[in-house]
Each structure stands twice: as C-alpha cells, then as structure tokens.
Design a protein around this motif. Structure first.
Motif, PDB file in Angstrom:
ATOM      1  N   VAL A 112       0.632  -1.442   0.249  1.00  9.27           N
ATOM      2  CA  VAL A 112      -0.282  -0.171   0.620  1.00  9.27           C
ATOM      3  C   VAL A 112       0.799   1.271  -0.204  1.00  9.27           C
ATOM      4  CG1 VAL A 112      -1.564   1.030   1.433  1.00  9.27           C
ATOM      5  CG2 VAL A 112      -1.955  -1.512   1.385  1.00  9.27           C
ATOM      6  N   VAL A 113       0.789   2.429  -0.650  1.00 11.32           N
ATOM      7  CA  VAL A 113       1.411   3.060  -0.723  1.00 11.32           C
ATOM      8  C   VAL A 113       0.339   4.081  -0.667  1.00 11.32           C
ATOM      9  CG1 VAL A 113       3.460   2.431  -2.433  1.00 11.32           C
ATOM     10  CG2 VAL A 113       1.474   3.701  -3.446  1.00 11.32           C
ATOM     11  N   PHE A 114       0.747   5.488  -0.364  1.00 15.10           N
ATOM     12  CA  PHE A 114      -0.589   6.658  -0.206  1.00 15.10           C
ATOM     13  C   PHE A 114       0.303   8.067  -0.028  1.00 15.10           C
ATOM     14  CE2 PHE A 114       1.139   6.371   4.351  1.00 15.10           C
ATOM     15  CZ  PHE A 114       1.656   7.310   4.897  1.00 15.10           C
ATOM     16  N   GLU A 115      -0.135   9.321  -0.138  1.00 18.36           N
ATOM     17  CA  GLU A 115      -0.058  10.587  -0.218  1.00 18.36           C
ATOM     18  C   GLU A 115      -0.573  11.155   0.826  1.00 18.36           C
ATOM     19  OE1 GLU A 115       0.998  12.968  -3.947  1.00 18.36           O
ATOM     20  OE2 GLU A 115       2.157  11.243  -4.930  1.00 18.36           O
ATOM     21  N   SER A 116      -0.230  11.747   1.658  1.00 18.12           N
ATOM     22  CA  SER A 116      -1.187  13.074   1.870  1.00 18.12           C
ATOM     23  C   SER A 116      -0.947  14.155   2.484  1.00 18.12           C
ATOM     24  CB  SER A 116      -1.565  12.291   4.245  1.00 18.12           C
ATOM     25  OG  SER A 116       0.063  11.971   4.790  1.00 18.12           O
ATOM     26  N   ARG A 117      -1.920  15.547   2.898  1.00 18.55           N
ATOM     27  CA  ARG A 117      -1.502  16.360   2.947  1.00 18.55           C
ATOM     28  C   ARG A 117      -1.769  17.153   4.045  1.00 18.55           C
ATOM     29  NH1 ARG A 117      -2.268  18.672  -3.139  1.00 18.55           N
ATOM     30  NH2 ARG A 117      -0.659  17.153  -4.338  1.00 18.55           N
ATOM     31  N   HIS A 118      -1.223  18.813   4.974  1.00 19.19           N
ATOM     32  CA  HIS A 118      -1.262  18.128   6.727  1.00 19.19           C
ATOM     33  C   HIS A 118      -0.926  19.824   6.974  1.00 19.19           C
ATOM     34  CE1 HIS A 118      -1.364  14.059   6.870  1.00 19.19           C
ATOM     35  NE2 HIS A 118      -0.174  13.832   6.272  1.00 19.19           N
ATOM     36  N   GLY A 119      -1.615  20.682   7.369  1.00 20.17           N
ATOM     37  CA  GLY A 119      -1.274  21.620   7.639  1.00 20.17           C
ATOM     38  C   GLY A 119      -0.296  21.982   8.660  1.00 20.17           C
ATOM     39  N   ASP A 120       0.155  21.182   9.534  1.00 20.81           N
ATOM     40  CA  ASP A 120       1.458  21.309  10.341  1.00 20.81           C
ATOM     41  C   ASP A 120       1.916  20.251  11.034  1.00 20.81           C
ATOM     42  OD1 ASP A 120      -0.224  20.435  11.980  1.00 20.81           O
ATOM     43  OD2 ASP A 120      -1.397  22.521  13.162  1.00 20.81           O
TER      44      ASP A 120
END
Length: 312
Positions: A112-120
């Motif tokens: 499994v691969v994933f990308e995530s985006r975060h504010g901090d």
C-alpha cells in the motif's frame, strides 16, 4: 478472424484516443470539445463520445483542486505501508482518513502506498499514528516532499491573491465538476456568465486552482502507472531536470526520508514505462531505484485540500 482483428484494432485505437484525451484534460480541464478535437486530430463527435464513456464507465472526473500551499497545507508526505495479511482492508482504512489524498494497492514488499497533505507536523503525526494503529499494519516508511517539481493537479506557480465568498462558491462548484458551464457557475453565485468566466480565469491565472482530469475509477487497460523511489549518489539537479522534462512523468518531487526523489510514471504500455525507468537507471546521479506498480487505486481526491477554506 478478420472481425476479431478489426475489433482488436478498434480497441487499440480507442485506447490511444482515450489516453490522449485524458492527457489533454490534465493539461486543461476546461478545454472545449472543439479544442480537444483539434488537439487530438479527430472529430468533435468522437471526442464527445469518448469523453462520455470515460466519465460514465471509467469513472473519470474533471475537478478543481486548490494549490496545497495556498490552502495552508505545507507538509506533504509519501508513505509505503508493510502489511501482515490482506492489504485491501488496510488501504481502505487509510483512504478514510481526511488528510490522505491518494491511496493505492501496489506490487512489492510494501503493498500500500499513500500521499497525505497536512497543515503542520501535529496533523502529520496524528495521521501517521492513525495508520500505525490500523490492524495489519506492520511497517511504515515515509518520505517528506521538500518540493513538488511536477504534478498535473497543481499549478506551476501561485500568485498571492485574496479570495472572497463568491470565489469560494465558484471553487466549491468546480470542485465537483470542473467542466461546469459558465451559465451554471453564474446561476450558482448570481453573477453574469461573463463575470463568472472572468472570476474563474483569475483563479486559474493566479494558480490558486488547477482544473484537471482525475481517473477516480482506478487503472484501466490504457493506463499503466509505476511509482519510483530514487536514492541519489550525486547532484540532484540532473535527475530533477529529467523528471520534469519527461512527458510520461505525472508526478515528481524532491524529498527526504526513505527516498531523495519520488516520481510516478504513466503510459499506455508497459514498454513505454520501462523505457523511462531504464533511462533513469542510466543517469550517473541515480544511486538506486525502487519501483512499485499501481494495481488498484483506492483513492485519488486532491480536491480535499479545498475543505479547509470553503467547507465547514
């Protein structure tokens, strides 16, 4: 036999047209049928029929995505997940997390691969803790994107502009349907079609949003996608330049962590993807290279970056 041959030829022709159509919509999601037909060198009727088939059967969506930095999402990561047992339940749980924008089942030791985006970093650590807590997760390897060198869903540059509620409402509609007519947009925000057009053009020109095709239905017979993790042994610039200049590369990022650079290579055949991988291996600055073939895309939803500005 001739009938089978003709049908196979027609399938190949349709695959090639579909692949070119998706590419054109990734370059400009609001291109008209006339413009798409001219770009592909085929009739408008054919473009209309193939686009209808892609949207209806293949799950293609054309949507607006907000620039991550503009949305305050400054921590972008790529993760590979080692799993004990079946991988699909793990992938589906990761896809449920609000900060993940891409989740895929792949070949290799980390399925499994994933990308995530975060504010901090607090948001990042919360997401990583949630993933580690999913039953079946054995290992997590993470790379942080230092810079997105190339991504079809993100504008190349962003101008600092101030958005008002009308802009927010327009983006919210385009998030659902990036090809919504200017009449539809105008009716939604109570402007004239010409004013709606000018507003959308301003958002696009400033790089605040990018409207492009996303194959939310997963992989099709005319789309091969392979992820690449690169460890460098020399200067990064030659590798970055190659990734940015190569049309088959959809995503390229400068990174630190598990890899020094990460890319996604797409093509209509495995031979075309393999050619790019071999050219990468031949670069003197590439120390080692790890690949994973995308087998089933569980989630591809870059419009979620819009939520923190437009939606409660």
């Amino acid at each position: 036999m001739p009938i089978r041959h003709d049908r196979a030829s027609q399938d190949r022709d349709s695959d090639a047209i579909d692949a070119s159509l998706v590419r054109a919509l990734q370059a400009d999601g609001r291109a008209s049928i006339h413009e798409l037909a001219r770009t592909l060198g085929v009739s408008r009727d054919l473009v209309s029929r193939r686009l209808g088939a892609l949207v209806g059967r293949e799950g293609l969506r054309v949507v607006a995505a907000l620039d991550p930095g503009f949305a305050g999402l400054n921590v972008l990561i790529h993760g590979l997940v080692g799993v004990d047992g079946p991988a699909r339940p793990v992938a589906e749980r990761i896809a449920e997390l609000p900060d993940t924008v891409f989740v895929s089942m792949v070949s290799g030791s980390s399925p499994v691969v994933f990308e995530s985006r975060h504010g901090d970093t607090d948001e990042l650590h919360a997401t990583l803790a949630a993933i580690r807590g999913i039953p079946g997760v054995r290992q997590l390897r993470v790379s942080t994107y230092d810079a997105l060198l190339k991504e079809f869903i993100t504008a190349a540059s962003v101008t600092d502009v101030r958005l008002d509620r009308v802009d927010h409402d327009l983006i919210a509609v385009l998030q659902e349907d990036g090809r919504a007519s200017y009449r539809t947009l105008a009716d939604t925000v109570r402007l004239s079609p010409s004013s709606a057009r000018a507003r959308v053009r301003r958002l696009l020109d400033a790089g605040v949003i990018r409207i492009a095709a996303i194959d939310t239905g997963g992989l099709s017979r005319n789309r091969v996608a392979v992820g690449v993790g690169i460890a460098l042994r020399g200067a990064a610039e030659p590798v970055h330049s190659y990734l940015v200049a190569t049309p088959a590369v959809d995503l390229a990022a400068d990174a630190h962590g598990a890899y020094d650079a990460i890319a996604t290579i797409v093509g209509s055949t495995t031979a075309g993807v393999l050619k790019v991988i071999e050219e990468l291996r031949a670069l003197p600055e590439v120390g080692s290279l790890e690949t994973w073939a995308h087998l089933d895309i569980i989630k591809e939803d870059y419009t979620r970056t819009l939520g923190r500005i437009v939606r409660p």
